[in-house]
Motif scaffolding. Structure first.
Motif, PDB file in Angstrom:
ATOM      1  N   HIS A 137       5.152  15.247  -1.906  1.00 63.32           N
ATOM      2  CA  HIS A 137       4.416  13.851  -2.047  1.00 63.32           C
ATOM      3  C   HIS A 137       4.719  12.631  -1.356  1.00 63.32           C
ATOM      4  CE1 HIS A 137       1.850  10.658  -3.812  1.00 63.32           C
ATOM      5  NE2 HIS A 137       2.998  10.101  -4.126  1.00 63.32           N
ATOM      6  N   VAL A 138       6.015  12.764  -1.176  1.00 60.47           N
ATOM      7  CA  VAL A 138       6.818  11.505  -0.350  1.00 60.47           C
ATOM      8  C   VAL A 138       6.393  11.825   1.059  1.00 60.47           C
ATOM      9  CG1 VAL A 138       8.886  10.646   0.683  1.00 60.47           C
ATOM     10  CG2 VAL A 138       8.464  11.115  -1.954  1.00 60.47           C
ATOM     11  N   MET A 139       6.282  13.111   1.396  1.00 61.67           N
ATOM     12  CA  MET A 139       6.314  13.430   3.101  1.00 61.67           C
ATOM     13  C   MET A 139       4.914  13.370   3.408  1.00 61.67           C
ATOM     14  SD  MET A 139       9.166  13.626   4.341  1.00 61.67           S
ATOM     15  CE  MET A 139       8.635  13.539   5.820  1.00 61.67           C
ATOM     16  N   ARG A 140       3.928  13.823   2.268  1.00 62.21           N
ATOM     17  CA  ARG A 140       2.650  13.377   2.753  1.00 62.21           C
ATOM     18  C   ARG A 140       2.101  12.021   2.891  1.00 62.21           C
ATOM     19  NH1 ARG A 140       1.945  17.602  -1.851  1.00 62.21           N
ATOM     20  NH2 ARG A 140       1.702  19.749  -0.735  1.00 62.21           N
ATOM     21  N   THR A 141       2.516  11.268   1.982  1.00 64.40           N
ATOM     22  CA  THR A 141       2.380   9.918   1.963  1.00 64.40           C
ATOM     23  C   THR A 141       2.972   9.109   3.249  1.00 64.40           C
ATOM     24  OG1 THR A 141       2.403   9.607  -0.355  1.00 64.40           O
ATOM     25  CG2 THR A 141       2.828   7.745   0.822  1.00 64.40           C
ATOM     26  N   ALA A 142       4.205   9.685   3.612  1.00 61.42           N
ATOM     27  CA  ALA A 142       4.726   9.089   4.883  1.00 61.42           C
ATOM     28  C   ALA A 142       4.020   9.538   6.196  1.00 61.42           C
ATOM     29  CB  ALA A 142       6.097   9.790   4.907  1.00 61.42           C
ATOM     30  N   THR A 143       3.398  10.547   6.176  1.00 62.31           N
ATOM     31  CA  THR A 143       2.422  11.260   7.110  1.00 62.31           C
ATOM     32  C   THR A 143       1.380  10.363   7.249  1.00 62.31           C
ATOM     33  OG1 THR A 143       3.403  13.391   7.565  1.00 62.31           O
ATOM     34  CG2 THR A 143       1.286  13.184   8.120  1.00 62.31           C
ATOM     35  N   ALA A 144       0.574  10.062   6.191  1.00 56.28           N
ATOM     36  CA  ALA A 144      -0.803   9.395   6.063  1.00 56.28           C
ATOM     37  C   ALA A 144      -0.509   8.014   6.251  1.00 56.28           C
ATOM     38  CB  ALA A 144      -1.079   9.543   4.601  1.00 56.28           C
ATOM     39  N   THR A 145       0.919   7.314   6.152  1.00 54.89           N
ATOM     40  CA  THR A 145       0.983   6.034   6.312  1.00 54.89           C
ATOM     41  C   THR A 145       1.546   5.565   7.701  1.00 54.89           C
ATOM     42  OG1 THR A 145       3.056   5.971   4.841  1.00 54.89           O
ATOM     43  CG2 THR A 145       0.708   5.360   3.911  1.00 54.89           C
ATOM     44  N   ARG A 146       2.146   6.828   8.396  1.00 59.35           N
ATOM     45  CA  ARG A 146       2.858   6.699   9.497  1.00 59.35           C
ATOM     46  C   ARG A 146       4.275   6.107   9.534  1.00 59.35           C
ATOM     47  NH1 ARG A 146      -0.701   9.897  10.369  1.00 59.35           N
ATOM     48  NH2 ARG A 146      -1.643  10.274  12.133  1.00 59.35           N
ATOM     49  N   THR A 147       4.768   6.338   8.256  1.00 61.66           N
ATOM     50  CA  THR A 147       6.178   5.704   7.968  1.00 61.66           C
ATOM     51  C   THR A 147       7.529   6.560   8.203  1.00 61.66           C
ATOM     52  OG1 THR A 147       4.892   4.674   6.043  1.00 61.66           O
ATOM     53  CG2 THR A 147       7.458   4.371   5.890  1.00 61.66           C
ATOM     54  N   PRO A 148       8.339   6.135   8.739  1.00 63.61           N
ATOM     55  CA  PRO A 148       9.735   6.769   8.905  1.00 63.61           C
ATOM     56  C   PRO A 148      10.308   7.381   7.703  1.00 63.61           C
ATOM     57  CG  PRO A 148       9.769   4.940  10.259  1.00 63.61           C
ATOM     58  CD  PRO A 148       8.490   4.762   9.311  1.00 63.61           C
ATOM     59  N   VAL A 149      11.163   8.322   7.466  1.00 55.81           N
ATOM     60  CA  VAL A 149      11.709   8.808   6.612  1.00 55.81           C
ATOM     61  C   VAL A 149      12.914   9.108   6.838  1.00 55.81           C
ATOM     62  CG1 VAL A 149      11.890  10.619   4.689  1.00 55.81           C
ATOM     63  CG2 VAL A 149       9.712   9.808   5.259  1.00 55.81           C
ATOM     64  N   VAL A 150      14.081   8.736   5.964  1.00 56.56           N
ATOM     65  CA  VAL A 150      15.369   8.969   6.454  1.00 56.56           C
ATOM     66  C   VAL A 150      16.077   9.589   5.042  1.00 56.56           C
ATOM     67  CG1 VAL A 150      17.785   7.959   6.798  1.00 56.56           C
ATOM     68  CG2 VAL A 150      15.716   6.695   7.944  1.00 56.56           C
ATOM     69  N   ALA A 151      16.524  10.733   5.135  1.00 58.42           N
ATOM     70  CA  ALA A 151      17.197  11.728   3.973  1.00 58.42           C
ATOM     71  C   ALA A 151      18.432  11.256   3.714  1.00 58.42           C
ATOM     72  CB  ALA A 151      17.000  13.172   4.282  1.00 58.42           C
ATOM     73  N   GLN A 152      18.753  11.140   2.609  1.00 62.66           N
ATOM     74  CA  GLN A 152      20.153  10.720   2.538  1.00 62.66           C
ATOM     75  C   GLN A 152      20.910  11.957   1.203  1.00 62.66           C
ATOM     76  OE1 GLN A 152      20.698   6.684   1.241  1.00 62.66           O
ATOM     77  NE2 GLN A 152      20.452   6.104   3.284  1.00 62.66           N
ATOM     78  N   GLY A 153      22.248  11.875   1.356  1.00 67.77           N
ATOM     79  CA  GLY A 153      22.898  12.535   0.158  1.00 67.77           C
ATOM     80  C   GLY A 153      23.856  11.339  -0.292  1.00 67.77           C
ATOM     81  N   ALA A 154      25.115  11.874  -0.328  1.00 68.26           N
ATOM     82  CA  ALA A 154      26.127  10.917  -0.955  1.00 68.26           C
ATOM     83  C   ALA A 154      26.390   9.693  -0.007  1.00 68.26           C
ATOM     84  CB  ALA A 154      27.444  11.842  -1.287  1.00 68.26           C
ATOM     85  N   ASP A 207       1.040  -1.193  -0.258  1.00 67.78           N
ATOM     86  CA  ASP A 207       0.082   0.073   0.066  1.00 67.78           C
ATOM     87  C   ASP A 207       0.853   1.162  -0.094  1.00 67.78           C
ATOM     88  OD1 ASP A 207      -2.192  -1.620   0.143  1.00 67.78           O
ATOM     89  OD2 ASP A 207      -2.735  -1.371   2.138  1.00 67.78           O
ATOM     90  N   LEU A 208       1.886   1.421   0.825  1.00 69.15           N
ATOM     91  CA  LEU A 208       2.728   2.142   0.826  1.00 69.15           C
ATOM     92  C   LEU A 208       3.346   2.457  -0.618  1.00 69.15           C
ATOM     93  CD1 LEU A 208       4.762   4.398   2.322  1.00 69.15           C
ATOM     94  CD2 LEU A 208       6.200   2.287   2.666  1.00 69.15           C
ATOM     95  N   ILE A 209       3.982   1.551  -1.188  1.00 72.40           N
ATOM     96  CA  ILE A 209       4.463   1.794  -2.674  1.00 72.40           C
ATOM     97  C   ILE A 209       3.591   2.356  -3.520  1.00 72.40           C
ATOM     98  CG2 ILE A 209       5.596   0.517  -4.371  1.00 72.40           C
ATOM     99  CD1 ILE A 209       7.051  -1.214  -2.185  1.00 72.40           C
ATOM    100  N   GLU A 210       2.292   1.822  -3.490  1.00 71.94           N
ATOM    101  CA  GLU A 210       1.320   2.104  -4.431  1.00 71.94           C
ATOM    102  C   GLU A 210       0.771   3.636  -4.253  1.00 71.94           C
ATOM    103  OE1 GLU A 210      -0.082   0.870  -7.150  1.00 71.94           O
ATOM    104  OE2 GLU A 210       1.548  -0.641  -6.988  1.00 71.94           O
ATOM    105  N   ALA A 211       0.861   4.133  -2.895  1.00 67.74           N
ATOM    106  CA  ALA A 211       0.556   5.388  -2.548  1.00 67.74           C
ATOM    107  C   ALA A 211       1.650   6.343  -3.179  1.00 67.74           C
ATOM    108  CB  ALA A 211       0.261   5.482  -0.992  1.00 67.74           C
ATOM    109  N   LEU A 212       2.946   5.894  -3.186  1.00 69.43           N
ATOM    110  CA  LEU A 212       4.199   6.759  -3.560  1.00 69.43           C
ATOM    111  C   LEU A 212       4.066   6.850  -4.973  1.00 69.43           C
ATOM    112  CD1 LEU A 212       6.878   5.331  -1.188  1.00 69.43           C
ATOM    113  CD2 LEU A 212       6.344   7.851  -1.498  1.00 69.43           C
ATOM    114  N   ARG A 213       3.567   5.772  -5.630  1.00 67.86           N
ATOM    115  CA  ARG A 213       3.713   5.646  -7.167  1.00 67.86           C
ATOM    116  C   ARG A 213       2.665   6.804  -7.715  1.00 67.86           C
ATOM    117  NH1 ARG A 213       4.281  -0.343  -7.356  1.00 67.86           N
ATOM    118  NH2 ARG A 213       6.250  -0.766  -8.181  1.00 67.86           N
ATOM    119  N   GLU A 214       1.625   7.214  -7.076  1.00 69.66           N
ATOM    120  CA  GLU A 214       0.790   7.957  -7.375  1.00 69.66           C
ATOM    121  C   GLU A 214       1.083   9.367  -7.816  1.00 69.66           C
ATOM    122  OE1 GLU A 214      -2.884   8.298  -4.668  1.00 69.66           O
ATOM    123  OE2 GLU A 214      -3.038   6.059  -4.945  1.00 69.66           O
ATOM    124  N   GLY A 215       2.116   9.862  -7.152  1.00 69.57           N
ATOM    125  CA  GLY A 215       2.833  11.115  -7.325  1.00 69.57           C
ATOM    126  C   GLY A 215       4.306  11.089  -7.954  1.00 69.57           C
TER     127      GLY A 215
END
Length: 455
Positions: free
Chosen positions: A54-71, A3-11
Motif C-alpha cells: 500500500h505504501v509503494m502504490r501510494t508513493a507511485t500515485a503521488t510521486r513521493t520518494p521512499v527511503v527504506a530503513q532498518g536499524a 493528501d499523502l498522509i491521508e492516502a497512506l492512512r487508508e491502508g
C-alpha cells in the motif's frame, strides 16, 4: 503533504504512521558522517507485506520518494532520508517465520535482528554465519541491503552467500519473488544476488530465505603481537598460503589497542605495533593454533599467546568487537573507511594509511578483517574544529584512492550510500555505470526508491 498522509492512512493502522517532526528527526540518518540528510514527510512502520505494498502504490500515485530503513546502523548514509520522502522503517516486521533443520534454511522478515536469528537457530544446532560488528542491533533487511560482512567472513563468506531467495515489493507495489528454497537452483537471471547490496534502490525486501549451516564447535583464539604492521601482514600471508582456514583472522593496530584499553581496561598490550587474532572452530583447534603460532613467530611475532579456553577466547573477540566504539571516544567523531585490498597487499595498505595520518596530522586507527583484506581505517577527529574536519574528509578520500591503486575496492561490506557514490563511478567505470543506471530504470522507472544513493 496532507493528501499523502491521508492516502497512506487508508491502508494503514494509526500506529503505523508517524508525522510528528520531533519523532521523525530520529529517522533522518544512519551512523555515517559527512552525509547530507533531509526531513521526511512521514515515517511509516508497517507490520505486513500488504501494508508495504500500500505504501509503494501510494508513493507511485503521488510521486513521493521512499527511503527504506532498518536499524540505521549503516556507515555509508544509505538509509538517510531525503526531503519530503516517506521513510519506510521495517523494524516492526520482525518475525522469524520458519527454521527448517532438514533444508537448513530460515525464513525471516526484514526487521529480525541478526543476533536474534543467530540465537534462535543455535537452539536447533544450526548456525547463521554473517556477523557484522553491530549484530546485536542490525537487522537482516539492512544486512541484505548493504551486503554486510563481519568477523567470520574469512571462512564463511558474506551475507550474499546466505540469501537463497527474497520477496520484494517493487516501486509500483507488485510483489516479486526471487530465488529458491532448495540447495541448488540456476533458473533465470540471479535477481536475488542483484537485490543484495542494492541499498533499497530496486525494491523493498519483505521476506528472506536464508541458508544455515550446522553449528560449529566453540572457537579457540590465538593472539600474536608484532613489532610492525608489515610483520603482522606477512603472518597473514603465510597463514593463508599455508592452506589454513581460520574462522577469524583480525588485526588491530597500536592506536586501536590503546583506544580499546582506555575504554574496557582489558589490559591489552599497548607497546606492540599490531595485534593479530586468529581463531579456529575445527575439531582440534589447539593443533591449528599451534601451527599458526609457528607461522606468526616465523614472521617476526614478539609474543604468541593461545587462549586456554572459550572464556579467554571470548574476551579477545570482545576486544575486537569494541574497536570501533573505542575509537569514537578518542576525539568524539570518526569516519570509518571500508577499503578491501588483495591480502598480498595488506601491508602496503596499512603503511599507506600511516603515511596519510602523518601527512594530515590526524589520528587514524586501523582494525581489519585481515584474512580477507578488508581494512577499516578509522579517522578520529574533533567535529567542532573546521580545519581538522576538513583534513579528515581529505584523508578519507585519500585512503579510498590508495585502496584502488592497490587493486582493491572502495567498500568490502559497508556499501556505497551517499558517502562513496562519487568513488563508485571511478571504480566500476563508465560502461558498468551505464548498466547500473539501466537496471535501476527497469526496476524503478520513476526514480522513487532511495534517490541520490549509489550513483
Amino acid at each position: 503533504m496532507a493528501d499523502l498522509i491521508e492516502a497512506l492512512r487508508e491502508g494503514l493502522p494509526p500506529e503505523a504512521l508517524v508525522d510528528d517532526p520531533e519523532v521523525m528527526a530520529a529517522y533522518g540518518s544512519d551512523m555515517a558522517g559527512f552525509c547530507p540528510a533531509g526531513a521526511p514527510a512521514v515515517v511509516v512502520l508497517p507490520r505486513t507485506v500488504e501494508q508495504v505494498q500500500h505504501v509503494m502504490r501510494t508513493a507511485t500515485a503521488t510521486r513521493t520518494p521512499v527511503v527504506a530503513q532498518g536499524a540505521r546502523t549503516g556507515l555509508s548514509g544509505a538509509a538517510n532520508a531525503s526531503d519530503g520522502c516517506i521513510v519506510l522503517s521495517l523494524v516492526k516486521m520482525d518475525r522469524i517465520l520458519e527454521i527448517n533443520p532438514v533444508d537448513r534454511i530460515a525464513v525471516v522478515e526484514p526487521g529480525v535482528v541478526n543476533a536474534t536469528l543467530s540465537r534462535a537457530v543455535a537452539e536447533q544446532g544450526l548456525f547463521y554465519p554473517p556477523d557484522p560488528s553491530s549484530w546485536e542491533e542490525c537487522t537482516i533487511g539492512g544486512n541484505i541491503g548493504t551486503a554486510s560482512g563481519g568477523l567470520c567472513c574469512v571462512k564463511y563468506g558474506v551475507t550474499a552467500e546466505y540469501v537463497l531467495g527474497l520477496e520484494v515489493v517493487l516501486a509500483d507495489g507488485r510483489l516479486l519473488t526471487t530465488g529458491r528454497r532448495t540447495a541448488k537452483g540456476v533458473a533465470g537471471y540471479d535477481l536475488t544476488r542483484l537485490m543484495v547490496g542494492s541499498e533499497g534502490s530496486l525494491g523493498i525486501v519483505v521476506r528472506a530465505v536464508l541458508a544455515l549451516r550446522p553449528e560449529p564447535p566453540r572457537p579457540l583464539v590465538l593472539a600474536a603481537e608484532f613489532p610492525s604492521a608489515q610483520a603482522a601482514c606477512d603472518a597473514v600471508c603465510r597463514i593463508m598460503e599455508g592452506g589454513h582456514v581460520p574462522s577469524l583472522l583480525e588485526l588491530m593496530d597500536r592506536t586501536t589497542l590503546r583506544a580499546v584499553n582506555d575504554m574496557t581496561r582489558m589490559g591489552l598490550p599497548e607497546t606492540t605495533e599490531a595485534l593479530l587474532l586468529a581463531a579456529f572452530d575445527t575439531a582440534d583447534p589447539a593443533a591449528d593454533l599451534r601451527a599458526v603460532g609457528e607461522l606468526c613467530a616465523a614472521a617476526g611475532a614478539s609474543e604468541v599467546v593461545p587462549a586456554e579456553d572459550a572464556a579467554e577466547s571470548e574476551m579477545l573477540l570482545q576486544a575486537r568487537r569494541s574497536a570501533l566504539v573505542a575509537l569514537e571516544r578518542v576525539k568524539g567523531t570518526t569516519m570509518i573507511d571500508d577499503v578491501c585490498v588483495p591480502r598480498s597487499r595488506l601491508g602496503e595498505m596499512l603503511d599507506g594509511v600511516a603515511e596519510i595520518a602523518e601527512k594530515h596530522d590526524l589520528t587514524i586507527g586501523v582494525c581489519a578483517h585481515a584474512g580477507d583484506g578488508n581494512t577499516h581505517p578509522t579517522v578520529c577527529f574533533d567535529a567542532s574544529d573546521p580545519q581538522e574536519s576538513a583534513r579528515a574528509r581529505v584523508s578519507f578520500d585519500e585512503i579510498m584512492g590508495l585502496g584502488l591503486e592497490l587493486g582493491g575496492t572502495i567498500t568490502g561490506e559497508h556499501g556505497v550510500g551517499v558517502l562513496k557514490k562519487d568513488w563508485l563511478a571511478q571504480e566500476v567505470g563508465p560502461v558498468s555505470l551505464e548498466l547500473h543506471r539501466g537496471i535501476k530504470q527497469a526496476f524503478d522507472p520513476l526514480g522513487l526508491l532511495n534517490p541520490g544513493k549509489l550513483f
